[in-house]
Design a protein around this motif. Structure first.
Motif, PDB file in Angstrom:
ATOM      1  N   ILE A 143       0.854  -1.184   0.000  1.00 12.72           N
ATOM      2  CA  ILE A 143       0.000   0.000   0.000  1.00 12.72           C
ATOM      3  C   ILE A 143       0.889   1.232   0.000  1.00 12.72           C
ATOM      4  O   ILE A 143       1.673   1.447   0.931  1.00 12.72           O
ATOM      5  N   SER A 144       0.786   2.042  -1.036  1.00 14.36           N
ATOM      6  CA  SER A 144       1.627   3.234  -1.172  1.00 14.36           C
ATOM      7  C   SER A 144       0.751   4.478  -1.182  1.00 14.36           C
ATOM      8  O   SER A 144      -0.408   4.437  -0.772  1.00 14.36           O
ATOM      9  N   CYS A 145       1.302   5.592  -1.634  1.00 12.67           N
ATOM     10  CA  CYS A 145       0.516   6.823  -1.749  1.00 12.67           C
ATOM     11  C   CYS A 145       0.967   7.595  -2.981  1.00 12.67           C
ATOM     12  O   CYS A 145       1.813   7.129  -3.743  1.00 12.67           O
ATOM     13  N   ASP A 146       0.424   8.780  -3.148  1.00 15.91           N
ATOM     14  CA  ASP A 146       0.600   9.509  -4.409  1.00 15.91           C
ATOM     15  C   ASP A 146       1.708  10.561  -4.344  1.00 15.91           C
ATOM     16  O   ASP A 146       1.556  11.659  -4.866  1.00 15.91           O
ATOM     17  N   ASN A 147       2.852  10.238  -3.698  1.00 16.02           N
ATOM     18  CA  ASN A 147       3.954  11.197  -3.730  1.00 16.02           C
ATOM     19  C   ASN A 147       5.255  10.479  -4.077  1.00 16.02           C
ATOM     20  O   ASN A 147       5.298   9.259  -4.234  1.00 16.02           O
ATOM     21  N   ASP A 148       6.341  11.238  -4.196  1.00 15.91           N
ATOM     22  CA  ASP A 148       7.611  10.685  -4.657  1.00 15.91           C
ATOM     23  C   ASP A 148       8.175   9.652  -3.680  1.00 15.91           C
ATOM     24  O   ASP A 148       8.788   8.667  -4.099  1.00 15.91           O
ATOM     25  N   TYR A 198       3.483   1.421   3.071  1.00 14.37           N
ATOM     26  CA  TYR A 198       4.596   2.341   2.837  1.00 14.37           C
ATOM     27  C   TYR A 198       4.003   3.672   2.385  1.00 14.37           C
ATOM     28  O   TYR A 198       3.931   3.978   1.198  1.00 14.37           O
ATOM     29  N   THR A 199       3.562   4.448   3.365  1.00 15.17           N
ATOM     30  CA  THR A 199       2.835   5.664   3.042  1.00 15.17           C
ATOM     31  C   THR A 199       3.016   6.693   4.145  1.00 15.17           C
ATOM     32  O   THR A 199       3.646   6.413   5.173  1.00 15.17           O
ATOM     33  N   LEU A 200       2.495   7.883   3.942  1.00 14.83           N
ATOM     34  CA  LEU A 200       2.586   8.934   4.951  1.00 14.83           C
ATOM     35  C   LEU A 200       1.776   8.559   6.181  1.00 14.83           C
ATOM     36  O   LEU A 200       0.815   7.786   6.111  1.00 14.83           O
ATOM     37  N   GLN A 201       2.153   9.123   7.320  1.00 19.57           N
ATOM     38  CA  GLN A 201       1.514   8.755   8.574  1.00 19.57           C
ATOM     39  C   GLN A 201       0.009   9.020   8.549  1.00 19.57           C
ATOM     40  O   GLN A 201      -0.784   8.176   8.995  1.00 19.57           O
ATOM     41  N   ALA A 202      -0.402  10.159   8.036  1.00 17.93           N
ATOM     42  CA  ALA A 202      -1.830  10.490   8.020  1.00 17.93           C
ATOM     43  C   ALA A 202      -2.631   9.463   7.221  1.00 17.93           C
ATOM     44  O   ALA A 202      -3.714   9.040   7.628  1.00 17.93           O
ATOM     45  N   TYR A 203      -2.093   9.046   6.078  1.00 16.27           N
ATOM     46  CA  TYR A 203      -2.764   8.046   5.255  1.00 16.27           C
ATOM     47  C   TYR A 203      -2.789   6.691   5.961  1.00 16.27           C
ATOM     48  O   TYR A 203      -3.788   5.961   5.917  1.00 16.27           O
ATOM     49  N   ALA A 204      -1.665   6.331   6.586  1.00 11.68           N
ATOM     50  CA  ALA A 204      -1.569   5.037   7.260  1.00 11.68           C
ATOM     51  C   ALA A 204      -2.567   4.940   8.411  1.00 11.68           C
ATOM     52  O   ALA A 204      -3.265   3.930   8.561  1.00 11.68           O
ATOM     53  N   ALA A 226       5.159  -1.628   8.827  1.00 10.43           N
ATOM     54  CA  ALA A 226       5.083  -0.167   8.788  1.00 10.43           C
ATOM     55  C   ALA A 226       6.414   0.428   8.355  1.00 10.43           C
ATOM     56  O   ALA A 226       7.476   0.046   8.869  1.00 10.43           O
ATOM     57  N   CYS A 227       6.380   1.362   7.419  1.00  8.98           N
ATOM     58  CA  CYS A 227       7.595   2.071   7.027  1.00  8.98           C
ATOM     59  C   CYS A 227       7.952   3.105   8.093  1.00  8.98           C
ATOM     60  O   CYS A 227       7.188   3.355   9.036  1.00  8.98           O
ATOM     61  N   ASP A 228       9.103   3.742   7.939  1.00 10.19           N
ATOM     62  CA  ASP A 228       9.579   4.664   8.976  1.00 10.19           C
ATOM     63  C   ASP A 228       8.704   5.903   9.138  1.00 10.19           C
ATOM     64  O   ASP A 228       8.785   6.582  10.150  1.00 10.19           O
ATOM     65  N   ALA A 229       7.847   6.191   8.165  1.00 10.26           N
ATOM     66  CA  ALA A 229       7.001   7.385   8.263  1.00 10.26           C
ATOM     67  C   ALA A 229       5.956   7.264   9.372  1.00 10.26           C
ATOM     68  O   ALA A 229       5.501   8.270   9.912  1.00 10.26           O
ATOM     69  N   TRP A 230       5.570   6.023   9.719  1.00 15.02           N
ATOM     70  CA  TRP A 230       4.535   5.878  10.755  1.00 15.02           C
ATOM     71  C   TRP A 230       4.826   4.759  11.762  1.00 15.02           C
ATOM     72  O   TRP A 230       3.996   4.442  12.612  1.00 15.02           O
ATOM     73  N   SER A 231       6.026   4.199  11.708  1.00 20.71           N
ATOM     74  CA  SER A 231       6.346   3.059  12.576  1.00 20.71           C
ATOM     75  C   SER A 231       6.384   3.437  14.054  1.00 20.71           C
ATOM     76  O   SER A 231       6.260   2.569  14.919  1.00 20.71           O
ATOM     77  N   LEU A 232       6.563   4.721  14.360  1.00 24.12           N
ATOM     78  CA  LEU A 232       6.533   5.181  15.749  1.00 24.12           C
ATOM     79  C   LEU A 232       5.371   6.148  15.960  1.00 24.12           C
ATOM     80  O   LEU A 232       5.472   7.088  16.758  1.00 24.12           O
ATOM     81  N   SER A 233       4.287   5.932  15.247  1.00 21.61           N
ATOM     82  CA  SER A 233       3.108   6.797  15.359  1.00 21.61           C
ATOM     83  C   SER A 233       2.677   6.920  16.817  1.00 21.61           C
ATOM     84  O   SER A 233       2.547   5.915  17.534  1.00 21.61           O
ATOM     85  N   LYS A 234       2.445   8.142  17.222  1.00 20.08           N
ATOM     86  CA  LYS A 234       2.112   8.380  18.626  1.00 20.08           C
ATOM     87  C   LYS A 234       0.654   8.068  18.938  1.00 20.08           C
ATOM     88  O   LYS A 234       0.339   7.475  19.973  1.00 20.08           O
ATOM     89  N   GLY A 235      -0.253   8.439  18.053  1.00 16.59           N
ATOM     90  CA  GLY A 235      -1.680   8.312  18.352  1.00 16.59           C
ATOM     91  C   GLY A 235      -2.288   6.964  18.031  1.00 16.59           C
ATOM     92  O   GLY A 235      -3.175   6.482  18.738  1.00 16.59           O
ATOM     93  N   LEU A 236      -1.812   6.310  16.968  1.00 12.70           N
ATOM     94  CA  LEU A 236      -2.448   5.079  16.500  1.00 12.70           C
ATOM     95  C   LEU A 236      -2.479   3.956  17.549  1.00 12.70           C
ATOM     96  O   LEU A 236      -3.492   3.260  17.667  1.00 12.70           O
ATOM     97  N   PRO A 237      -1.414   3.740  18.323  1.00 11.40           N
ATOM     98  CA  PRO A 237      -1.460   2.633  19.302  1.00 11.40           C
ATOM     99  C   PRO A 237      -2.543   2.786  20.365  1.00 11.40           C
ATOM    100  O   PRO A 237      -2.875   1.812  21.045  1.00 11.40           O
ATOM    101  N   THR A 238      -3.094   3.978  20.518  1.00 11.57           N
ATOM    102  CA  THR A 238      -4.136   4.192  21.530  1.00 11.57           C
ATOM    103  C   THR A 238      -5.532   3.901  20.982  1.00 11.57           C
ATOM    104  O   THR A 238      -6.518   3.962  21.737  1.00 11.57           O
ATOM    105  N   ARG A 239      -5.645   3.596  19.682  1.00 13.41           N
ATOM    106  CA  ARG A 239      -6.951   3.352  19.088  1.00 13.41           C
ATOM    107  C   ARG A 239      -7.571   2.072  19.655  1.00 13.41           C
ATOM    108  O   ARG A 239      -6.894   1.051  19.796  1.00 13.41           O
ATOM    109  N   LYS A 240      -8.842   2.124  19.940  1.00 14.73           N
ATOM    110  CA  LYS A 240      -9.541   0.950  20.448  1.00 14.73           C
ATOM    111  C   LYS A 240      -9.581  -0.136  19.377  1.00 14.73           C
ATOM    112  O   LYS A 240      -9.724   0.140  18.199  1.00 14.73           O
ATOM    113  N   ARG A 241      -9.446  -1.385  19.842  1.00 16.68           N
ATOM    114  CA  ARG A 241      -9.544  -2.580  18.995  1.00 16.68           C
ATOM    115  C   ARG A 241      -8.394  -2.691  17.986  1.00 16.68           C
ATOM    116  O   ARG A 241      -8.480  -3.478  17.042  1.00 16.68           O
TER     117      ARG A 241
END
Length: 532
Positions: free
Chosen positions: A214-219, A269-275, A294-309
């Motif tokens: 899964i990618s996104c629309d940037n370079d 392999y995408t931006l954090q917001a998209y991931a 997870a690629c390095d753009a979101w592998s240490l995402s701060k908010g996602l691990p707190t999501r329920k389920r």
């Protein structure tokens, strides 16, 4: 030519509407974050506000970054540059009697941030056309940033034609390794090439040959996808499904396709917001039991691990730049954010700030020091080392020693570039050097998201290319969603003894198992039945 014209129109429009393009900010509430006088200036580009989706206009506009969403992570990055400069200015071993300064701009858009570029290239407030390039003396001696690959690719040509060094901390696209196109670009962050090679190694380690990308629309994303396609060509791995995330992506369709193809390993392999948005959709659509890489753009995402389920989606393995702690940075941030003028600024309204649109940060006065410290630190060392790379190169050019520096020595961008290319030193126990393409050694950590711990990121492996290629991962530290056994993601199960593979569908890893006829055996060299 179109790029130059676009920049010129933007500046013209800004001046016609009485918006200063690159005059220094006068407002004490923001000036110290963006400006510091010194004998030599660094240019800094950080994304304090994020214009993720570019908007098309029918008339020229002056971009106002502070109208977009504030990024505490981007502000943390800016503080790292300020911290490194202050540390160097207080040092007696590097540039002992020379002061570094900086001019920083908010680089919030992929394609509309040209005023800052022209400010860096200016001298005494104007950009002059000159014939003797070797005598070119711009406002800044080097540029640190910007963060994204598309942002960098858009503005880099301005600096390349003058051989003004860009020492980048966050742009990973492998296209930037092309020295014919980007001769004065170097980076302290690893190229996509190293990260993709690590992902392939992980897939081969666990024999996962049926995967989605899964990618996104940037370079950044598109480059990684192509590297992955090229990298698996000589392996047994099949790219079973590929999708590109945009702001209008139909997540339901993507999830349905992945489930329909029985893919159990998904590379995001995408931006954090998209991931984050995609993973949240997976939770809502009851997507279960997958391995997420997870690629390095979101592998240490701060908010996602707190999501329920979140634990229902399966196992998340992340790849991150080697995180290096910066001694003294925490104290610097608390001191910086605690200064009295910030208390005065907190009562100010947004419209009261008088800085230029690219140097206005209303939210910077209100962000808590603790929040800055706890943001994703993945790129902090890359920024820190980028400043030191420039400072040490300048130290050499000015012939500095314990007695001081030769301040009469002429310093031009191309001379600084030459010394930066030669960089080879140790900083916080990390080797800082560049190859012929201006890339550093790849240094990655592999993390497992253990949602029962705090923080949830558990170190389980590493990947290095210096001094030799090394890859290690300790799967005993990973709690797979399969309750102990390593998950399987294959198009076809291995044939049992007495059977032979018969190609099935268009993929090399898809096959049927045909029972061998009586009195035959399998010739594995060309996979044929041979009669006894």
């Amino acid at each position: 030519m179109a790029t130059l014209l676009q920049a010129a129109i933007t500046i013209l429009f800004a001046r016609n509407y009485n918006t200063p393009v690159h005059s220094p900010a006068k407002d004490s509430c923001v000036s110290s974050d963006f400006h510091l006088n010194g004998d030599y200036l660094l240019g800094g580009l950080f994304q304090l506000y994020g214009a993720i989706h570019n908007v098309t206009f029918d008339f020229p506009v002056a971009l106002e970054c502070d109208r977009y969403k504030f990024s505490a992570r981007g502000y943390q990055m800016l503080q790292v540059l300020r911290f490194a400069v202050e540390q160097i200015n207080n040092s007696t071993s590097i540039l002992p009697d020379v002061s570094l300064g900086y001019e920083i701009f908010d680089h919030c858009s992929d394609i509309h941030n040209f005023p800052s570029v022209l400010d860096f290239l200016s001298k005494n407030g104007s950009v002059k056309i000159h014939l003797a390039h070797k005598d070119f003396e711009p406002k800044v001696m080097s540029v640190v940033g910007p963060f994204g690959s598309t942002q960098t690719i858009t503005i880099a040509p301005f600096f390349m034609m003058e051989l003004l060094p860009m020492v980048n901390y966050g742009s990973a696209s492998s296209s930037l390794s092309n020295k014919k196109a980007f001769p004065s670009f170097l980076r302290t962050v690893s190229s996509n090439r190293g990260q993709v090679q690590l992902i392939i190694r992980i897939l081969e380690r666990y024999k996962w040959n049926w995967v989605a990308f899964i990618s996104c629309d940037n370079d950044y994303c598109q480059d990684a996808l192509q590297l992955f396609i090229d990298g698996i060509r000589e392996t047994s791995i099949c790219l079973a499904y590929q999708a590109e995330l945009t702001k209008d992506s139909k997540h339901n369709t993507i999830i349905r396709n992945i489930n329909g193809l029985r893919i159990n390993v998904i590379i995001v392999y995408t931006l954090q917001a998209y991931a984050v948005s995609f993973i949240e959709s997976a939770i809502q659509n009851n997507m279960h039991d997958k391995v997420w890489i997870a690629c390095d753009a979101w592998s240490l995402s701060k908010g996602l691990p707190t999501r329920k389920r979140l634990n229902t989606v399966g196992t998340i393995i992340g790849i991150t730049e080697r995180v290096v702690s910066l001694p003294g940075f925490r104290e610097f941030v608390f001191k910086s954010q605690g200064r009295s003028k910030h208390r005065e600024c907190k009562s100010r309204k947004r419209q009261d700030f008088t800085a230029t649109c690219n140097q206005a940060c209303y939210h910077c006065s209100n962000v808590n020091a603790s929040k800055i410290i706890t943001e994703d630190p993945s790129y902090n060392f890359a920024i820190y080392s980028a400043v030191y790379v420039v400072a040490k190169a300048l130290h050499t050019i000015l012939q500095c020693d314990t007695n001081g520096c030769n301040k009469t020595e002429e310093m031009y961008p191309y001379k600084l570039l030459g010394e930066i290319k030669k960089s080879d030193f140790t900083l916080l126990n990390q080797q800082i050097k560049f190859d012929k393409n201006g890339d550093p050694p790849s240094r990655y950590n592999i993390v497992y998201w253990n949602l029962d711990s705090s923080p949830p990121y558990q170190y389980v492996g590493s990947y290095d290319t210096e001094p030799a290629v090394s890859f290690s991962i300790n799967e005993t530290l990973i709690r797979w969603y399969t309750n102990g056994t390593i998950p399987v993601s294959r198009c076809s199960e291995e044939c049992q003894n007495g059977s032979v593979r018969t190609p099935y569908r268009m993929y090399k890893c898809c096959f049927l198992c045909d029972v061998c006829p009586k009195d035959t055996y399998i010739n594995h060299s060309d996979v044929k039945w041979v009669t006894l």
